[in-house]
Design a protein around this motif. Structure first.
Motif, mmCIF file in Angstrom:
data_model
loop_
_atom_site.group_PDB
_atom_site.id
_atom_site.type_symbol
_atom_site.label_atom_id
_atom_site.label_comp_id
_atom_site.label_asym_id
_atom_site.label_seq_id
_atom_site.Cartn_x
_atom_site.Cartn_y
_atom_site.Cartn_z
ATOM 1 N N SER A 188 36.580 -0.432 35.907
ATOM 2 C CA SER A 188 36.209 -0.789 34.528
ATOM 3 C C SER A 188 37.320 -1.083 33.757
ATOM 4 N N ILE A 189 37.039 -2.157 33.159
ATOM 5 C CA ILE A 189 38.570 -2.856 32.189
ATOM 6 C C ILE A 189 37.832 -2.953 30.812
ATOM 7 N N MET A 190 38.731 -2.271 29.902
ATOM 8 C CA MET A 190 38.393 -2.428 28.436
ATOM 9 C C MET A 190 39.529 -3.153 27.827
ATOM 10 N N PRO A 191 39.451 -4.280 27.847
ATOM 11 C CA PRO A 191 40.501 -5.127 26.893
ATOM 12 C C PRO A 191 40.400 -5.446 25.612
ATOM 13 N N GLY A 192 41.467 -5.025 24.898
ATOM 14 C CA GLY A 192 41.481 -5.306 23.401
ATOM 15 C C GLY A 192 42.248 -6.558 23.261
ATOM 16 N N GLY A 193 42.719 -6.806 21.949
ATOM 17 C CA GLY A 193 43.568 -8.216 21.796
ATOM 18 C C GLY A 193 42.785 -9.101 21.240
ATOM 19 N N SER A 194 43.347 -10.305 20.845
ATOM 20 C CA SER A 194 42.512 -11.520 20.298
ATOM 21 C C SER A 194 41.463 -12.068 21.110
ATOM 22 N N ALA A 195 40.375 -12.661 20.097
ATOM 23 C CA ALA A 195 39.370 -13.277 21.181
ATOM 24 C C ALA A 195 39.695 -14.461 21.967
ATOM 25 N N GLU A 196 40.935 -15.235 21.333
ATOM 26 C CA GLU A 196 41.590 -16.228 22.050
ATOM 27 C C GLU A 196 42.118 -15.810 23.399
ATOM 28 N N SER A 197 43.056 -14.609 23.386
ATOM 29 C CA SER A 197 43.447 -14.382 24.531
ATOM 30 C C SER A 197 42.341 -14.041 25.697
ATOM 31 N N TYR A 198 41.244 -13.604 25.207
ATOM 32 C CA TYR A 198 40.159 -13.300 26.154
ATOM 33 C C TYR A 198 39.609 -14.438 26.897
ATOM 34 N N GLU A 199 39.742 -15.548 26.068
ATOM 35 C CA GLU A 199 39.133 -16.979 26.621
ATOM 36 C C GLU A 199 39.894 -17.024 28.110
ATOM 37 N N THR A 200 41.401 -16.887 28.115
ATOM 38 C CA THR A 200 42.189 -17.041 29.221
ATOM 39 C C THR A 200 41.924 -15.911 30.292
ATOM 40 N N LEU A 201 41.851 -14.601 29.607
ATOM 41 C CA LEU A 201 41.848 -13.610 30.570
ATOM 42 C C LEU A 201 40.681 -13.234 31.221
ATOM 43 N N ASP A 224 53.351 -11.889 15.759
ATOM 44 C CA ASP A 224 54.415 -12.522 14.831
ATOM 45 C C ASP A 224 55.260 -13.457 15.473
ATOM 46 N N LYS A 225 55.393 -13.318 17.088
ATOM 47 C CA LYS A 225 56.084 -14.318 17.659
ATOM 48 C C LYS A 225 55.382 -15.400 18.459
ATOM 49 N N ALA A 226 54.144 -15.373 17.925
ATOM 50 C CA ALA A 226 52.925 -16.489 18.628
ATOM 51 C C ALA A 226 52.697 -15.978 19.904
ATOM 52 N N LEU A 227 52.804 -14.651 20.583
ATOM 53 C CA LEU A 227 52.436 -14.049 21.673
ATOM 54 C C LEU A 227 51.197 -13.363 21.551
ATOM 55 N N HIS A 228 50.342 -13.248 22.638
ATOM 56 C CA HIS A 228 49.332 -12.373 22.531
ATOM 57 C C HIS A 228 49.704 -11.182 23.337
ATOM 58 N N PHE A 229 49.259 -9.792 22.751
ATOM 59 C CA PHE A 229 49.297 -8.754 23.373
ATOM 60 C C PHE A 229 47.954 -7.963 23.817
ATOM 61 N N VAL A 230 47.540 -7.703 24.901
ATOM 62 C CA VAL A 230 46.321 -7.203 24.976
ATOM 63 C C VAL A 230 46.660 -5.859 25.668
ATOM 64 N N GLY A 231 46.226 -4.682 24.979
ATOM 65 C CA GLY A 231 46.081 -3.274 25.369
ATOM 66 C C GLY A 231 44.638 -3.190 26.284
ATOM 67 N N ALA A 232 44.858 -3.273 27.495
ATOM 68 C CA ALA A 232 43.623 -2.979 28.331
ATOM 69 C C ALA A 232 43.402 -1.634 29.031
ATOM 70 N N GLY A 233 42.409 -0.990 28.712
ATOM 71 C CA GLY A 233 42.076 0.391 29.283
ATOM 72 C C GLY A 233 41.614 0.164 30.820
ATOM 73 N N GLY A 277 51.870 -18.540 23.082
ATOM 74 C CA GLY A 277 50.281 -18.482 23.734
ATOM 75 C C GLY A 277 50.485 -17.705 24.860
ATOM 76 N N ASP A 278 51.579 -17.302 25.560
ATOM 77 C CA ASP A 278 51.441 -16.307 26.752
ATOM 78 C C ASP A 278 50.821 -14.925 26.271
ATOM 79 N N VAL A 279 50.423 -14.273 27.222
ATOM 80 C CA VAL A 279 49.445 -12.998 27.101
ATOM 81 C C VAL A 279 50.256 -11.687 27.808
ATOM 82 N N VAL A 280 50.798 -10.728 27.146
ATOM 83 C CA VAL A 280 51.002 -9.681 27.739
ATOM 84 C C VAL A 280 49.886 -8.643 27.789
#
Ligand code: 6PG
Length: 467
Positions: A127-140, A105-114, A82-85
């Motif tokens: 201006s921040i452009m984060p990608g990644g899972s919708a779930e990770s965005y709930e935290t971030l 695959d390791k149950a971690l989130h990876f967010v590429g944020a412009g 559940g940790d988010v990089v």
């Protein structure tokens, strides 16, 4: 930039754990800015990870490419489910997709944020452009939205879409940045060489332009750069800078990706190649020597100075509309190809503040996409139809003046050619098809019947239906 992002977070009351390969850097941040919020410095990566509450949001700010992979490799064994990089560098979106899949695959989130806005933006609101899972965005989301620039109470940050979507959008942002700067540079060159205006006068012209439709960060700082005098020589700063533009690669990626996706981003491509041309001193010098009297048409100089300044302003605006239209086309093509579901209006919204291409007219782009998310091109949105129509004669005059005066204006000229191509009733592509069929039997389609056809060019010239 990482340092300023950390300070921005601390100033917004987020406790910030800090780690740097060189501990002295961490210490200097805490000693210089420790009073701005809560910083928890760690010398080792292990202590750093252990000091963060789960799920851990960990921002990585290192050079794009191998250094990013190296840091991820060190981090991953220390993380928990559940940790988010979060990679806030200018990574290629394909790398981000690869990293996201590996961490998923390791149950971690990876967010590429412009992240756009340079060092100042990182501190005061990028201006921040984060990608990644919708779930990770709930935290971030709440954290990133708090530190982002705000325009009319709206944060310049939103969830862009899955995996590489954020870095893709940041890449195109940079491509548009290339086109925007090239157009500004061409406008400057036309005023300088066309009117013989000195840099301080041109600075004043850009200052005035910044009060109208062209209002933007890049126009504003163009006035600053042109008004600056070099302390060592007393010359205008612009005259002592080597005329060879560097590039780190995001413009090139935008063009390469556009070619793969089949999106004609001609303005961005011209801007990228113009930087490349500027750097080829070994070709520029002999070519200049070989053509000492290159023909420049007599009487090419504009006789009405004020009218020419207004023509250049309008041509700049129209060309800029083309550059943004092409950039948004690429975002939409990427979104379709990778199933990202990117909302173009939302991208215009988060570019209104904080980023390098922030501009008044992004409000218009947002309105255009909000009114019709399926717009075939920004050029047909009613506001832009009117704006381009209004500037069209000026645009043609400026491109013609540049050609007659021997002033290279590739971005102005190619934007106009793109516009004329889109609005042409017939393109000479029909001849290309005829030629392809003649030399290689590549077939063609007809305007009057469905199917594909081939003419027996080396035979009796009869036509065969092929499919
Ligand atoms: C931004 C900038 C930033 C950087 C560019 C410069 O949005 O803050 O775009 O990302 O300044 O990467 O790119 P070039 O060196 O290729 O011009």
């Amino acid at each position: 930039m990482g340092r300023n992002l950390a300070r921005n977070l601390a100033r917004h009351d987020f406790p910030v754990a800090l780690h740097n390969r060189t501990y002295a850097r961490t210490e200097s941040l805490v000693s210089e800015h420790g009073d701005e919020g809560t910083f928890v410095p760690s010398e080792s990566l292990e202590d750093f990870v252990a000091s963060i509450a789960r799920p851990r949001p960990i921002i990585v700010m290192v050079k794009a490419g191998e250094p990013t992979d190296a840091v991820i490799e060190q981090l991953v064994p220390l993380l928990d489910e559940g940790d988010v990089v979060i990679d806030c560098g200018n990574a290629h979106f394909a790398d981000t997709r690869r990293r996201e899949a590996a961490l998923r695959d390791k149950a971690l989130h990876f967010v590429g944020a412009g992240v756009s806005g340079g060092e100042e933006g990182a501190l005061h609101g990028p201006s921040i452009m984060p990608g990644g899972s919708a779930e990770s965005y709930e935290t971030l989301g709440p954290m990133l939205e708090a530190i982002a620039a705000q325009v009319d109470g709206t944060p310049c940050c939103t969830h862009v879409g899955p995996d590489g979507a954020g870095h893709f959008v940041k890449m195109v942002h940079n491509g548009i940045e290339y086109a925007d700067m090239q157009l500004i540079a061409e406008a400057y060159d036309l005023l300088r060489r066309g009117l013989g205006a000195d840099p301080s006068r041109i600075a004043a012209i850009f200052g005035e332009w910044n009060e109208g439709d062209l209002e933007s960060y890049l126009i504003e700082i163009t006035a600053d750069v042109l008004a600056h005098t070099d302390a060592a020589t007393g010359q205008p700063f612009i005259d002592v800078v080597l005329d060879q533009a560097e590039q780190k690669g995001t413009g090139r990626w935008t063009v390469q990706t556009a070619l793969d996706l089949g999106v004609p981003v001609t303005g961005i491509a011209e801007a990228t190649f113009a930087r490349s041309v500027s750097g080829h001193a070994e070709q520029r010098e002999p070519t200049r020597a070989a053509y000492p009297d290159a023909h420049v048409e007599a009487g090419w100089r504009p006789d009405d100075e004020d009218a020419f300044v207004e023509d250049v302003r309008r041509a700049l605006y129209a060309s800029k509309v083309v550059a943004y239209a092409q950039g948004f086309d690429e975002i939409q093509a990427g979104s379709r190809a990778y199933d990202w579901g990117i909302d173009p209006g939302a991208m215009a919204t988060i570019w209104r503040g904080g980023c390098i291409i922030r501009a008044r007219f992004l409000d218009r782009i947002r309105e255009a996409y909000d009114a019709d998310p399926e717009l075939p091109t920004l050029l047909v949105a009613p506001y832009f139809v009117e704006a381009v129509q209004e500037g069209l004669e000026s645009w043609r005059r400026v491109v013609a003046t540049a050609a007659r005066g021997g002033i290279p204006a590739p971005a102005f000229a190619s934007s106009l050619a793109y516009f004329d191509a889109l609005r042409a009733e017939r393109l000479p592509a029909a001849l290309i098809q005829g030629l392809r069929d003649d030399f290689g039997a590549h077939t063609y389609r007809r305007v009057d019947r469905p199917g594909t056809f081939h003419t027996l060019w080396a035979g009796d010239l009869s036509e065969e239906k092929q499919g």
